[in-house]
Write a protein that holds these residues in place. Sequence first.
Motif, short mmCIF file in Angstrom:
data_model
loop_
_atom_site.label_atom_id
_atom_site.label_comp_id
_atom_site.label_asym_id
_atom_site.label_seq_id
_atom_site.Cartn_x
_atom_site.Cartn_y
_atom_site.Cartn_z
N GLU A 396 0.83 -1.21 0.00
CA GLU A 396 0.00 0.00 0.00
C GLU A 396 0.86 1.26 0.00
OE1 GLU A 396 -2.43 -0.50 3.39
OE2 GLU A 396 -3.66 -2.11 2.51
N HIS A 397 2.01 1.18 0.68
CA HIS A 397 2.92 2.33 0.71
C HIS A 397 3.47 2.62 -0.68
CE1 HIS A 397 5.86 5.17 2.19
NE2 HIS A 397 6.84 4.46 1.65
N LYS A 398 3.87 1.56 -1.40
CA LYS A 398 4.36 1.74 -2.77
C LYS A 398 3.27 2.27 -3.68
CE LYS A 398 7.80 -1.98 -2.40
NZ LYS A 398 8.21 -3.32 -2.89
N ASP A 399 2.05 1.71 -3.52
CA ASP A 399 0.92 2.17 -4.34
C ASP A 399 0.65 3.65 -4.12
OD1 ASP A 399 0.74 -0.39 -5.21
OD2 ASP A 399 -1.12 -0.89 -4.14
N GLU A 400 0.78 4.08 -2.87
CA GLU A 400 0.51 5.48 -2.55
C GLU A 400 1.54 6.40 -3.19
OE1 GLU A 400 -1.74 8.45 -1.35
OE2 GLU A 400 -2.24 6.32 -1.10
N GLU A 401 2.80 5.97 -3.24
CA GLU A 401 3.84 6.76 -3.91
C GLU A 401 3.53 6.93 -5.40
OE1 GLU A 401 7.63 5.05 -3.27
OE2 GLU A 401 7.76 5.62 -1.16
N ILE A 402 3.13 5.82 -6.04
CA ILE A 402 2.80 5.87 -7.46
C ILE A 402 1.57 6.74 -7.69
CG2 ILE A 402 2.03 4.47 -9.43
CD1 ILE A 402 3.71 2.18 -8.33
N ARG A 403 0.59 6.66 -6.78
CA ARG A 403 -0.63 7.46 -6.90
C ARG A 403 -0.31 8.96 -6.89
NH1 ARG A 403 -5.64 5.59 -5.65
NH2 ARG A 403 -4.71 3.92 -4.39
N LYS A 404 0.63 9.35 -6.03
CA LYS A 404 1.00 10.77 -5.96
C LYS A 404 1.70 11.23 -7.24
CE LYS A 404 1.45 10.90 -0.91
NZ LYS A 404 2.39 11.06 0.24
N LYS A 405 2.55 10.35 -7.80
CA LYS A 405 3.31 10.73 -9.00
C LYS A 405 2.44 10.81 -10.25
CE LYS A 405 7.72 8.77 -7.42
NZ LYS A 405 8.77 7.75 -7.67
N THR A 406 1.30 10.12 -10.24
CA THR A 406 0.44 10.10 -11.45
C THR A 406 -0.87 10.84 -11.25
OG1 THR A 406 -0.51 7.98 -10.75
CG2 THR A 406 1.41 7.90 -12.20
N ALA A 407 -1.03 11.52 -10.10
CA ALA A 407 -2.32 12.17 -9.81
C ALA A 407 -2.67 13.25 -10.83
CB ALA A 407 -2.28 12.76 -8.40
N HIS A 408 -1.67 13.90 -11.43
CA HIS A 408 -1.93 15.01 -12.37
C HIS A 408 -2.25 14.53 -13.78
CE1 HIS A 408 2.24 13.86 -13.03
NE2 HIS A 408 2.18 14.45 -14.21
N ILE A 409 -2.10 13.25 -14.06
CA ILE A 409 -2.30 12.73 -15.42
C ILE A 409 -3.77 12.37 -15.61
CG2 ILE A 409 -1.61 10.98 -17.09
CD1 ILE A 409 1.00 10.68 -15.61
N GLN A 410 -4.39 12.94 -16.65
CA GLN A 410 -5.80 12.72 -16.93
C GLN A 410 -5.99 12.22 -18.36
OE1 GLN A 410 -8.28 13.29 -14.65
NE2 GLN A 410 -6.91 14.09 -13.05
N HIS A 411 -7.07 11.44 -18.58
CA HIS A 411 -7.44 10.98 -19.92
C HIS A 411 -6.25 10.35 -20.64
CE1 HIS A 411 -11.12 13.14 -19.12
NE2 HIS A 411 -10.46 14.28 -19.02
N PRO A 455 6.87 8.04 -17.74
CA PRO A 455 6.02 7.58 -16.63
C PRO A 455 5.85 6.06 -16.65
CG PRO A 455 4.65 8.49 -18.37
CD PRO A 455 6.08 8.70 -18.80
N VAL A 456 6.92 5.34 -16.36
CA VAL A 456 6.91 3.88 -16.33
C VAL A 456 7.19 3.43 -14.91
CG1 VAL A 456 7.91 1.76 -17.28
CG2 VAL A 456 7.72 3.79 -18.72
N PHE A 457 6.32 2.58 -14.35
CA PHE A 457 6.42 2.20 -12.94
C PHE A 457 6.47 0.67 -12.81
CE2 PHE A 457 4.17 6.23 -13.21
CZ PHE A 457 4.93 7.02 -12.35
#
Length: 655
Positions: A396-411, A455-457
């Motif tokens: 969950e900690h790793k997922d949260e880091e990725i979520r923050k890095k991609t939060a601005h990407i839409q569509h 943006p590759v994770f």
Amino acid sequence: MDFTYFNQLILILALSVITIAFFKRFNIPESLGYLSVGIFIGPTSSGLISNDFDISLLAEIGVVFLLFTLGLEFSVKTIRTMKREVFGLGGMQVLLSMIGLFGLLNFLGISLFDSFVISSALALSSTAIVSKELTQRNELRSRQGQLAIGVLLFQDIAAVLFLILIPTIAGSHESSLISSLSSTLIKGILFVLAMLAAGKWLLPRVFHEVARSRSEELFVLTALMTALMAAWIAHTLGLSMALGGFVAGMMLGESNYKHQVEADIRPFRDVLLGLFFVSVGLMLNMTTLKAHWPMILLATISLILFKLTVVAVLSYTFGEDKKVSLKAAISLCQGGEFCFALIALAAQYGQMGGDIASTVLAVTILSMIIAPLLIRNSHLFTRMIQQNRTNRILTEHKDEEIRKKTAHIQHHTLICGYGRVGQTITRFLAQEGKSYVVLDEDPLHVEEAGHAGDPVFYGDCRRIELLEAVGLDRASQVVICIDRADSALRIVKAIREKILSVPILVRTRHFDEAELLKRAGATVVIPEVLESSLLIVKHVMLMLGFAPDLVRERIKHTREHRYEILNGYYPGLNDYLMSSDTCEHRHAVTVGEKCALQGQSIDNLEFDGHKVAVAEIRRDNQILMPHPGMILMPEDIVILKGSSSAIAKVEKHFS
């Protein structure tokens, strides 16, 4: 001229052909087939092979070729990125395994020297088996594959040190341990530096000149000479021949000739590696096994569980995912081929022999027999292991880091898999200014793309939590371009359980996989083999002078009718040996003069309920497509379509 050696070699090859053909039919690992041959014809079982028969040199060359081709996949750049796996995880694995085994053996009353030899021998795993199985399963570049190979590389280095330590300790009054180790270290450094220099300045020029000659024979000879020369130099310096082969392959891993070299070496590698497994089977002392089989079986199981626990705990401690840690541990939990060399070396100095040596060899061989089955079914074992609370917190900690890095990407386009197809898609999207996010399980892909700012994770695309972290609910579409159809199917099902509207495009290899994916909820499925066939057909028709509009119409019609004209194919021998009954084949049968089906309409053909269809009919050198009311005539050639077993059952109706 004495043909005894030749006769026994012919016997081994003949039995290997029969056994491997049988094992392949039932999808059993080939290495088990070779081991079975060795055990069956060994001097202590059937006695078909005498005690003085020796194929160790041929077998060792097979291991050299294996390590050489493995080195082609792991260039200097790759090894640099894996120093943590090689020296960190590999070093700790060997050290902790040795300490645990040494303590147990000493507690059982075995002498200090024998305990040291046995613990160092059993701490090592089988490079030959692990590398072969990972290569066949296409897991060499997976995370668990990289961990396993990293540990094996350190084990090969440690084996060289053990080969020096054993005679030094056995005759400690004659030589200095420190001077021997220092000498070996200097030789090893000089060898690697020399190979680095040769790989950078000499070998590319040699292969360039050979390639210009356009002689396939010369290219093969050069590739063989390169591998064997490196092994010979390493052996001359007192190092491992296999290690020499690996370093030589690693040097050529950066060149443009690596794929051709690998293709040329492969036939020699596979045959000689088979002889290596036969030689392992020959070493199994059936007399000792029969006399002490309960103890040997218990020791084998204990060794596997102990090494599995050590590697799994270490990998998890190093920050790896629990599933990856377990798969790597399963790959490394057996004994290895260096055990035979270490035990034999100790016996030469009169320090070990008799039942102890035979028992250790029997335990090692049994663990090597079990190893391919464990590796091939590692995914089943990992599914039975549920993630505990600590692992969930880390995930969950790793997922949260990725979520923050991609939060601005839409569509954006969410891409699962960053191989050649995934990278091609991202290049076109980037060229058009379209946003995307990629998930991939190959850490090297992720590292290289990360350095470029893409943006590759890293992560498992099958986890819906990770897909949600990279914005599944905001994505315009999902593109799945991973090799394994079962994994792609799980991703589609996971997405459809959460979101019904997002379009899902899946790249797969075969049409039978496409049907499953469609039913699971994929919007578009691109069967790679069929699409590449259509591309070739398009160019063939255009080169024959057909009008471009007609060609486009034919291709469009084929796609709209779900590749109907391309469904099924005439199977070859390999298809009958390897394929399951899920593959759709074609088979031609002739309507005989006394056939009960002649004069009947194809509408009435039920074939006892078997799923077989008439694809087309050949009559008077014409191809006729089946239609309602069509009557079967004598001498008609009917093309049936269905699984091999179903076709075999209905073929009798046409006789």
